[in-house]
Design an enzyme around this catalytic site. Structure first.
Site, PDB file in Angstrom:
ATOM      1  N   GLY A 117       0.842  -1.200   0.000  1.00  0.00           N
ATOM      2  CA  GLY A 117       0.000   0.000   0.000  1.00  0.00           C
ATOM      3  C   GLY A 117       0.874   1.244   0.000  1.00  0.00           C
ATOM      4  O   GLY A 117       1.867   1.307   0.708  1.00  0.00           O
ATOM      5  N   GLU A 135       5.911  -5.282   5.796  1.00  0.00           N
ATOM      6  CA  GLU A 135       6.359  -6.667   6.008  1.00  0.00           C
ATOM      7  C   GLU A 135       6.300  -7.539   4.746  1.00  0.00           C
ATOM      8  O   GLU A 135       7.162  -8.385   4.542  1.00  0.00           O
ATOM      9  CB  GLU A 135       5.605  -7.381   7.148  1.00  0.00           C
ATOM     10  N   THR A 160       5.012   2.024   6.186  1.00  0.00           N
ATOM     11  CA  THR A 160       3.632   1.564   6.294  1.00  0.00           C
ATOM     12  C   THR A 160       2.857   2.502   7.198  1.00  0.00           C
ATOM     13  O   THR A 160       3.343   2.879   8.275  1.00  0.00           O
ATOM     14  CB  THR A 160       3.477   0.123   6.828  1.00  0.00           C
ATOM     15  N   ASP A 180       0.473   1.602   8.776  1.00  0.00           N
ATOM     16  CA  ASP A 180       0.015   0.796   9.921  1.00  0.00           C
ATOM     17  C   ASP A 180       0.985   0.864  11.106  1.00  0.00           C
ATOM     18  O   ASP A 180       0.613   0.514  12.219  1.00  0.00           O
ATOM     19  CB  ASP A 180      -0.137  -0.677   9.503  1.00  0.00           C
ATOM     20  N   ARG A 190     -25.503  12.730  18.674  1.00  0.00           N
ATOM     21  CA  ARG A 190     -25.378  11.363  18.158  1.00  0.00           C
ATOM     22  C   ARG A 190     -24.105  10.690  18.641  1.00  0.00           C
ATOM     23  O   ARG A 190     -23.147  11.364  19.032  1.00  0.00           O
ATOM     24  CB  ARG A 190     -25.309  11.377  16.623  1.00  0.00           C
ATOM     25  N   GLY A 206      -5.355   0.145   9.344  1.00  0.00           N
ATOM     26  CA  GLY A 206      -4.316  -0.287  10.284  1.00  0.00           C
ATOM     27  C   GLY A 206      -4.075  -1.782  10.221  1.00  0.00           C
ATOM     28  O   GLY A 206      -3.177  -2.308  10.880  1.00  0.00           O
ATOM     29  N   ARG A 230     -24.200   7.175  13.877  1.00  0.00           N
ATOM     30  CA  ARG A 230     -23.768   7.235  12.478  1.00  0.00           C
ATOM     31  C   ARG A 230     -22.335   6.738  12.394  1.00  0.00           C
ATOM     32  O   ARG A 230     -21.578   6.847  13.355  1.00  0.00           O
ATOM     33  CB  ARG A 230     -23.805   8.678  11.958  1.00  0.00           C
ATOM     34  N   HIS A 243      -9.216   5.160   2.191  1.00  0.00           N
ATOM     35  CA  HIS A 243      -7.987   5.558   1.502  1.00  0.00           C
ATOM     36  C   HIS A 243      -7.695   7.053   1.587  1.00  0.00           C
ATOM     37  O   HIS A 243      -6.589   7.473   1.241  1.00  0.00           O
ATOM     38  CB  HIS A 243      -8.034   5.085   0.052  1.00  0.00           C
ATOM     39  N   ARG A 263      -4.697   7.699   3.502  1.00  0.00           N
ATOM     40  CA  ARG A 263      -3.428   7.191   2.985  1.00  0.00           C
ATOM     41  C   ARG A 263      -2.826   8.091   1.916  1.00  0.00           C
ATOM     42  O   ARG A 263      -1.715   7.846   1.450  1.00  0.00           O
ATOM     43  CB  ARG A 263      -3.635   5.773   2.449  1.00  0.00           C
TER      44      ARG A 263
HETATM   45  O1  F6P Z   1      -1.290  -1.858   4.943  1.00  0.00           O
HETATM   46  C1  F6P Z   1      -1.749  -0.601   4.639  1.00  0.00           C
HETATM   47  C2  F6P Z   1      -3.237  -0.585   4.453  1.00  0.00           C
HETATM   48  O2  F6P Z   1      -3.628   0.753   4.244  1.00  0.00           O
HETATM   49  C3  F6P Z   1      -4.045  -1.239   5.577  1.00  0.00           C
HETATM   50  O3  F6P Z   1      -4.200  -0.391   6.689  1.00  0.00           O
HETATM   51  C4  F6P Z   1      -5.327  -1.571   4.864  1.00  0.00           C
HETATM   52  O4  F6P Z   1      -6.000  -2.668   5.452  1.00  0.00           O
HETATM   53  C5  F6P Z   1      -4.845  -1.940   3.496  1.00  0.00           C
HETATM   54  O5  F6P Z   1      -3.596  -1.312   3.308  1.00  0.00           O
HETATM   55  C6  F6P Z   1      -5.790  -1.539   2.382  1.00  0.00           C
HETATM   56  O6  F6P Z   1      -5.260  -2.010   1.187  1.00  0.00           O
HETATM   57  P1  F6P Z   1      -5.783  -1.640  -0.261  1.00  0.00           P
HETATM   58  O7  F6P Z   1      -5.257  -0.285  -0.608  1.00  0.00           O
HETATM   59  O8  F6P Z   1      -5.210  -2.707  -1.122  1.00  0.00           O
HETATM   60  O9  F6P Z   1      -7.284  -1.631  -0.209  1.00  0.00           O
END
Ligand code: F6P
Length: 340
Positions: A10, A102, A124, A126, A161, A169, A264, A270, A273
């Site tokens: 990722g 990893e 990462t 994570d 709410r 993660g 809710r 993403h 990220r």
């Molecule tokens: O390992 C990084 C990560 O963002 C995780 O937190 C998440 O579960 C996974 O990748 C999501 O992967 P993808 O982008 O393939 O949906």
């Protein structure tokens, strides 16, 4: 000396600064760089681009990776490792820098055991990689989740709410834990410690009486008592695709049913990220990128550039991929000060 660079798994903010760190340090030492595209896929299929100053001059503040990435595993393909070795030979690569978590570094380690001259750069969001204090990507992704929490608290408090935020993660709860602690959330569900839903419902009711809203952070890989078995979809490295689990939605529905309080949920997914890396991730990315080239120049293959305290040092890849770094009881005890 000619150095190959790839980014796998990722993507996360900090990869571009790390690529820049590698290329600038390599140029300093008179080395040449090429970038393999889309992780181990490019290294297997021989898909590469030259990497010089022009390619890295404007990327220190950009999320993602200019090299592209994938979850491609050459050890799951017929003749995959041999193809990677042939590519390195064809491109006259003397040493390879693999940037990843990893999975990507696990491949790097296996290739090193076959004789490939490779070093690792830990990345990462994570933050679950062993042998390094932090990985770049984590700080940015939690920062982004905190912005989401602020917004959820504003709207949740206005409508009285319970707001549930599901964060990424994977199997480690670092993103959820830090998001919850730093946002003032009222509960956190982590993969490492099973949640007793009844205890959580009671706590939420109690908090709600005082605040008239509550914020719950759910790690996508969290578990709870009396959980039903789920159908699992896995990627090439055998990881369950947790994004498809919909845990945040389930928990919000359960909270509403059990407490009678309107609830809710949101999944930041993403969005946490991507985007510009934070200051911390930019500097860490640059530092580990530079260190990777230093490790190569010293002939220290099979090593990874790691943050240990204030220093960036070389550690064996074997140590980094031996076991995932999980939230431990020390951190859980801290969390329980705020989330009973
Ligand atoms: O390992 C990084 C990560 O963002 C995780 O937190 C998440 O579960 C996974 O990748 C999501 O992967 P993808 O982008 O393939 O949906």
């Amino acid at each position: 000396m000619k150095i190959g660079i790839l980014t796998g798994g990722g993507d996360c903010p900090g990869l571009n600064p790390a690529i820049r760190g590698c290329v600038c340090k390599a140029l300093d030492l008179g080395y040449q760089c090429v970038g393999f595209l889309e992780g181990w896929k490019g290294a297997t299929e021989g898909n590469a681009i030259p990497l010089g100053l022009a390619e890295v001059q404007d990327i220190v503040d950009r999320g993602g990776t200019i090299l592209g990435t994938s979850r491609y595993n050459p050890f799951k393909k017929e003749g995959g490792p041999e193809k990677v070795e042939a590519t390195l030979k064809r491109f006259s690569i003397d040493a390879l820098v693999a940037m990843g978590g990893e999975d990507t570094l696990g491949v790097a380690h296996k290739l090193f055991q076959r004789g490939v001259k490779v070093v690792g750069v830990p990345k990462t969001m994570d933050n679950d990689l062993s042998a390094t204090d932090y990985t770049f990507g984590f700080d940015t992704s939690v920062t982004r989740a905190l912005e989401a929490c602020r917004a959820l608290i504003d709207t949740g408090a206005s409508h009285r709410r319970v707001m549930v935020l599901e964060v990424m993660g994977r199997h480690a709860g670092w993103v959820a834990l830090f998001t919850a602690l730093a946002s003032g959330a009222d509960w956190v569900m982590l993969p490492e410690f099973e949640t007793d839903l009844e205890v959580m419902y009671n706590h939420i009711k109690h908090v709600y009486q005082r605040k008239k809203y509550a914020l719950v952070i759910v790690s996508e890989g969290a578990h709870f008592k009396e959980e039903e078995a789920e159908k699992e979809q896995k990627d090439e490295f055998g990881h369950i695709i947790l994004q498809k689990r919909g845990l945040g939605e389930k928990i919000a529905k359960n909270i509403e049913k059990a407490t009678g309080i309107e609830s809710r949920y949101s999944v930041i997914g993403h969005m946490q990220r991507g985007g510009a890396p934070t200051l911390f991730d930019r500097i860490l990315g640059l530092r580990v990128g530079v260190k990777a080239i230093e490790l190569i120049s010293e002939g220290r293959f099979g090593m990874m550039a790691a943050l240990k305290g204030q220093e960036v040092v070389g550690v064996p890849l074997a140590q980094a991929v031996s076991a995932l770094k999980m939230v431990d009881s020390k951190w859980y005890d801290l969390a329980r000060v705020f989330f009973k």
